[in-house]
Design an enzyme around this catalytic site. Structure first.
Site, PDB file in Angstrom:
ATOM      1  N   ASP A   1       0.490  -0.825   0.353  1.00 28.22           N
ATOM      2  CA  ASP A   1       0.131  -0.156   0.370  1.00 28.22           C
ATOM      3  C   ASP A   1       0.992   1.254  -0.039  1.00 28.22           C
ATOM      4  OD1 ASP A   1      -1.599   1.918   0.145  1.00 28.22           O
ATOM      5  OD2 ASP A   1      -3.166  -0.108   1.104  1.00 28.22           O
TER       6      ASP A   1
ATOM      7  N   ASN B   1       3.403   2.477  -4.678  1.00 24.77           N
ATOM      8  CA  ASN B   1       2.325   2.208  -5.502  1.00 24.77           C
ATOM      9  C   ASN B   1       2.272   1.469  -6.964  1.00 24.77           C
ATOM     10  OD1 ASN B   1       0.950   3.516  -7.217  1.00 24.77           O
ATOM     11  ND2 ASN B   1       1.057   5.625  -6.843  1.00 24.77           N
TER      12      ASN B   1
ATOM     13  N   TYR C   1     -16.977   4.518 -12.864  1.00 25.37           N
ATOM     14  CA  TYR C   1     -16.530   3.463 -10.722  1.00 25.37           C
ATOM     15  C   TYR C   1     -16.631   2.426 -11.727  1.00 25.37           C
ATOM     16  CZ  TYR C   1     -16.291   1.094  -6.289  1.00 25.37           C
ATOM     17  OH  TYR C   1     -16.474  -0.031  -5.745  1.00 25.37           O
TER      18      TYR C   1
ATOM     19  N   ARG D   1     -29.925   0.681   0.826  1.00 27.35           N
ATOM     20  CA  ARG D   1     -28.936   0.194   0.391  1.00 27.35           C
ATOM     21  C   ARG D   1     -29.274  -0.864   2.126  1.00 27.35           C
ATOM     22  NH1 ARG D   1     -27.577   3.323  -2.585  1.00 27.35           N
ATOM     23  NH2 ARG D   1     -26.085   3.971  -3.265  1.00 27.35           N
TER      24      ARG D   1
HETATM   25  P1  NAD Z   1     -10.412   1.698   0.812  1.00 30.02           P
HETATM   26  O1  NAD Z   1     -10.074   3.020   0.454  1.00 30.02           O
HETATM   27  O2  NAD Z   1     -10.110   1.987   2.366  1.00 30.02           O
HETATM   28  O3  NAD Z   1      -9.080   0.668   0.708  1.00 30.02           O
HETATM   29  C1  NAD Z   1      -8.184   1.681  -0.670  1.00 30.02           C
HETATM   30  C2  NAD Z   1      -6.656   0.768  -0.476  1.00 30.02           C
HETATM   31  O4  NAD Z   1      -5.705   0.940  -1.599  1.00 30.02           O
HETATM   32  C3  NAD Z   1      -5.822   2.247   0.246  1.00 30.02           C
HETATM   33  O5  NAD Z   1      -5.095   1.933   1.637  1.00 30.02           O
HETATM   34  C4  NAD Z   1      -5.202   3.065  -1.067  1.00 30.02           C
HETATM   35  O6  NAD Z   1      -4.326   3.180  -0.282  1.00 30.02           O
HETATM   36  C5  NAD Z   1      -4.689   1.682  -0.904  1.00 30.02           C
HETATM   37  N1  NAD Z   1      -4.427   2.220  -2.854  1.00 30.02           N
HETATM   38  C6  NAD Z   1      -4.728   2.317  -3.440  1.00 30.02           C
HETATM   39  N2  NAD Z   1      -4.337   2.453  -5.282  1.00 30.02           N
HETATM   40  C7  NAD Z   1      -2.892   2.495  -4.909  1.00 30.02           C
HETATM   41  C8  NAD Z   1      -1.782   2.466  -5.575  1.00 30.02           C
HETATM   42  N3  NAD Z   1      -2.194   2.954  -6.723  1.00 30.02           N
HETATM   43  N4  NAD Z   1      -0.742   1.322  -5.253  1.00 30.02           N
HETATM   44  C9  NAD Z   1      -0.759   1.154  -3.914  1.00 30.02           C
HETATM   45  N5  NAD Z   1      -2.173   1.038  -2.657  1.00 30.02           N
HETATM   46  C10 NAD Z   1      -3.074   1.534  -3.182  1.00 30.02           C
HETATM   47  O7  NAD Z   1     -11.249   1.129   0.059  1.00 30.02           O
HETATM   48  P2  NAD Z   1     -12.093  -0.477   0.973  1.00 30.02           P
HETATM   49  O8  NAD Z   1     -13.363   0.260   1.298  1.00 30.02           O
HETATM   50  O9  NAD Z   1     -11.048  -1.133   2.284  1.00 30.02           O
HETATM   51  O10 NAD Z   1     -11.422  -0.658  -0.380  1.00 30.02           O
HETATM   52  C11 NAD Z   1     -11.143  -2.066  -0.939  1.00 30.02           C
HETATM   53  C12 NAD Z   1     -11.727  -2.552  -1.798  1.00 30.02           C
HETATM   54  O11 NAD Z   1     -12.477  -2.763  -2.362  1.00 30.02           O
HETATM   55  C13 NAD Z   1     -11.819  -1.475  -3.234  1.00 30.02           C
HETATM   56  O12 NAD Z   1     -11.320  -2.249  -4.385  1.00 30.02           O
HETATM   57  C14 NAD Z   1     -13.271  -0.951  -3.573  1.00 30.02           C
HETATM   58  O13 NAD Z   1     -13.821  -0.591  -4.882  1.00 30.02           O
HETATM   59  C15 NAD Z   1     -14.058  -2.486  -3.067  1.00 30.02           C
HETATM   60  N6  NAD Z   1     -15.494  -2.267  -2.428  1.00 30.02           N
HETATM   61  C16 NAD Z   1     -15.222  -1.637  -1.088  1.00 30.02           C
HETATM   62  C17 NAD Z   1     -16.656  -1.660  -0.379  1.00 30.02           C
HETATM   63  C18 NAD Z   1     -16.649  -1.161   0.820  1.00 30.02           C
HETATM   64  O14 NAD Z   1     -18.537  -1.199   1.562  1.00 30.02           O
HETATM   65  N7  NAD Z   1     -15.703  -1.275   1.829  1.00 30.02           N
HETATM   66  C19 NAD Z   1     -17.798  -2.317  -0.875  1.00 30.02           C
HETATM   67  C20 NAD Z   1     -17.565  -1.964  -3.226  1.00 30.02           C
HETATM   68  C21 NAD Z   1     -16.695  -2.869  -3.306  1.00 30.02           C
HETATM   69  N1  UDP Z   2     -25.599   9.827   1.122  1.00 33.57           N
HETATM   70  C1  UDP Z   2     -25.847  11.295   2.553  1.00 33.57           C
HETATM   71  N2  UDP Z   2     -25.226  11.703   3.152  1.00 33.57           N
HETATM   72  C2  UDP Z   2     -24.051  12.045   2.933  1.00 33.57           C
HETATM   73  C3  UDP Z   2     -23.013  10.199   2.340  1.00 33.57           C
HETATM   74  C4  UDP Z   2     -24.069   9.561   1.512  1.00 33.57           C
HETATM   75  O1  UDP Z   2     -27.366  10.432   1.747  1.00 33.57           O
HETATM   76  O2  UDP Z   2     -23.630  12.402   4.240  1.00 33.57           O
HETATM   77  C5  UDP Z   2     -26.144   8.757   0.736  1.00 33.57           C
HETATM   78  C6  UDP Z   2     -25.573   8.797  -0.497  1.00 33.57           C
HETATM   79  O3  UDP Z   2     -26.375   9.522  -2.057  1.00 33.57           O
HETATM   80  C7  UDP Z   2     -25.784   7.233  -1.087  1.00 33.57           C
HETATM   81  C8  UDP Z   2     -25.664   6.690   0.483  1.00 33.57           C
HETATM   82  O4  UDP Z   2     -26.059   7.802   1.703  1.00 33.57           O
HETATM   83  O5  UDP Z   2     -27.172   7.458  -1.869  1.00 33.57           O
HETATM   84  C9  UDP Z   2     -24.511   5.664   0.014  1.00 33.57           C
HETATM   85  O6  UDP Z   2     -23.050   6.916  -0.331  1.00 33.57           O
HETATM   86  P1  UDP Z   2     -21.825   5.969   0.483  1.00 33.57           P
HETATM   87  O7  UDP Z   2     -20.935   7.011  -0.358  1.00 33.57           O
HETATM   88  O8  UDP Z   2     -22.244   5.207   1.205  1.00 33.57           O
HETATM   89  O9  UDP Z   2     -21.667   5.254  -1.352  1.00 33.57           O
HETATM   90  P2  UDP Z   2     -22.208   4.065  -2.573  1.00 33.57           P
HETATM   91  O10 UDP Z   2     -23.168   3.317  -1.312  1.00 33.57           O
HETATM   92  O11 UDP Z   2     -23.585   4.852  -2.605  1.00 33.57           O
HETATM   93  O12 UDP Z   2     -21.809   3.242  -3.088  1.00 33.57           O
END
Ligand code: NAD
Ligand code: UDP
Length: 389
Positions: A49, A76, A185, A260
């Site tokens: 990371d 990175n 995205y 959600r």
């Molecule tokens: P996060 O942002 O906390 O973690 C992502 C990590 O990747 C960060 O620590 C960041 O520094 C690192 N990173 C990004 N670009 C990098 C690079 N170029 N080189 C090295 N490190 C890099 O997010 P998270 O919630 O832990 O999500 C992790 C994964 O799960 C992501 O792919 C995200 O799209 C997916 N995801 C998460 C959720 C959720 O509910 N948390 C929902 C949908 C998808």
């Molecule tokens: N949202 C909101 N107020 C906030 C932040 C988010 O109403 O201060 C809403 C946003 O528009 C979405 C939902 O909460 O409908 C969930 O947002 P999140 O950023 O967690 O990510 P998503 O589930 O859309 O990927």
């Protein structure tokens, strides 16, 4: 508690200790996965990371029982030739790295697309060429909007699960127009899923794709002005936590009508560990990981978080706990939203026998207890000396 020396997979076979290259290990999900692997298994993690604040507690002190089983590599993945070497010397690669906060999708669409698609490509290629297993993190957002959202508001079909339940192998991916940059995205994630799937079909890549449905818990994102930029907009859990800590109204985007399903990070991590340790059952599959029983509108989430926070902090809630805000004002031009996200659990249930456990109230109680304990004092100090520096 030291991990038991012999761990068995779901078919009763001994699990051999693995070396795991975890990219994005310093993020929210990565930090919980590292914690689980250190506490409960004998696997080794090469944690990649650009930041390590969220896993510092695992990297030091040097006397920790898992010393030697976790190594941090600050790099990175956009531009570092060491990446292939790390993948080559691992049994399994898990890619979590991404820009994944909705506030970025319409305001930094190029960074979003590069991060979620272009930067993930070499990881897929190195795994494929070196015959290494890959667990790739995608998103529930690849489903986009539900079919039901296009039906007339009063259509009885909107109540029919066939029009809203999201199934890995049959649901379509429904995005808004290109001007709605929110979908940059989802589109990038969809294309990397298709590349991975094709690498599996044409070149035999052993892969698993995870689609998280709103995983939440401690260490998610940042609190603006405390451990992140004051103008930054994190995901909803951190936005609402920040408002509660500062005793400000919670902002409901476009009425807070979107729905959600939220899952506790610790439940979700159990599913990931099952995937890691049961390759024969997990490979070649795409898995929804969420909690279909925890559905709320964003407005209901705000109300529940207000109640729970009042309980854990011992403070009465403010007089006007929520305020409406337009998406244009909150996120800017090009925002759009997923209307409803209920995961179908058939495939993960059948392959891994996994089910989520924690109710929304319980997961908010433990998460907001953490938020209060971690941030309340820092917020008080920040409010006491505003803009002094
Ligand atoms: P996060 O942002 O906390 O973690 C992502 C990590 O990747 C960060 O620590 C960041 O520094 C690192 N990173 C990004 N670009 C990098 C690079 N170029 N080189 C090295 N490190 C890099 O997010 P998270 O919630 O832990 O999500 C992790 C994964 O799960 C992501 O792919 C995200 O799209 C997916 N995801 C998460 C959720 C959720 O509910 N948390 C929902 C949908 C998808
Ligand atoms: N949202 C909101 N107020 C906030 C932040 C988010 O109403 O201060 C809403 C946003 O528009 C979405 C939902 O909460 O409908 C969930 O947002 P999140 O950023 O967690 O990510 P998503 O589930 O859309 O990927």
């Amino acid at each position: 508690s030291s991990p038991s020396p012999v761990r068995l997979d779901l078919d009763g076979n001994t699990i051999k200790p693995l070396t795991i290259c975890m990219i994005g290990a310093g993020g929210f999900i990565g930090s919980h996965l590292c914690e689980k692997l250190m506490n409960e298994t004998n696997h080794t993690v090469l944690a990649v990371d650009v930041y390590n604040d969220k896993i510092k507690h695992l990297l030091e002190p040097e006397s920790a029982p898992w010393t030697g089983r976790i190594q941090f590599h600050r790099l990175n993945i956009k531009n570092d030739s060491r990446l292939e070497g790390l993948i080559k010397c691992s049994d399994l690669t898990i890619n979590l790295a991404a820009i994944c906060t909705p506030a970025d999708y319409n305001t930094r669409p190029l960074d979003t697309i590069y991060s979620n698609f272009i930067d993930a490509l070499p990881v897929v290629k190195y795994c494929s060429e070196n015959n290494k297993r890959l667990i790739h993190f995608s998103t529930c957002e690849v489903y986009g909007k539900t079919i039901g959202s296009y039906l007339p508001k009063d259509s009885p079909l909107r109540q029919d699960p066939a029009y809203y339940i999201l199934k890995e192998d049959t649901s379509p991916c429904i995005f808004g127009s290109v001007e709605k940059q929110r979908w940059s995205y989802a589109c990038a994630k969809q294309l990397i899923e298709r590349i991975i799937y094709a690498e599996g079909a044409e070149n035999g890549l052993e892969f698993t794709i995870v689609r998280p449905f709103n995983w939440i818990g401690p260490r998610m994102d940042f609190i603006p002005g405390i451990d992140g930029p004051s103008e930054g907009v994190p995901r909803v859990l951190a936005c609402f936590s920040n408002n509660l800590l500062r005793r400000e109204p919670l902002k409901l985007v476009d009425g807070g009508e979107s729905q959600r399903t939220f899952i506790y990070i610790k439940d979700a991590i159990e599913a990931v560990l099952l995937m890691i340790e049961n390759p024969a059952r997990a490979s070649g599959h795409i898995f929804n990981v969420g909690n279909p029983n925890n559905e709320v509108t964003v407005r209901q989430l705000a109300e529940m978080m207000t109640q729970v926070y009042s309980k854990v902090s011992g403070e009465d809630s403010i007089e006007t706990p929520t305020v409406d805000v337009s998406s244009k004002e909150f996120y800017g031009e090009g925002y759009d939203d997923s209307d409803k996200r209920i995961p179908d659990m058939t495939i993960i249930n059948k392959q891994l026998g996994w089910n989520p456990k924690t109710s929304l109230w319980d997961l908010l109680e433990s998460t907001l207890t953490y938020q209060h304990r971690t941030y309340a004092e820092a917020i008080k100090q920040a409010i006491a000396k505003p803009a002094a520096n």
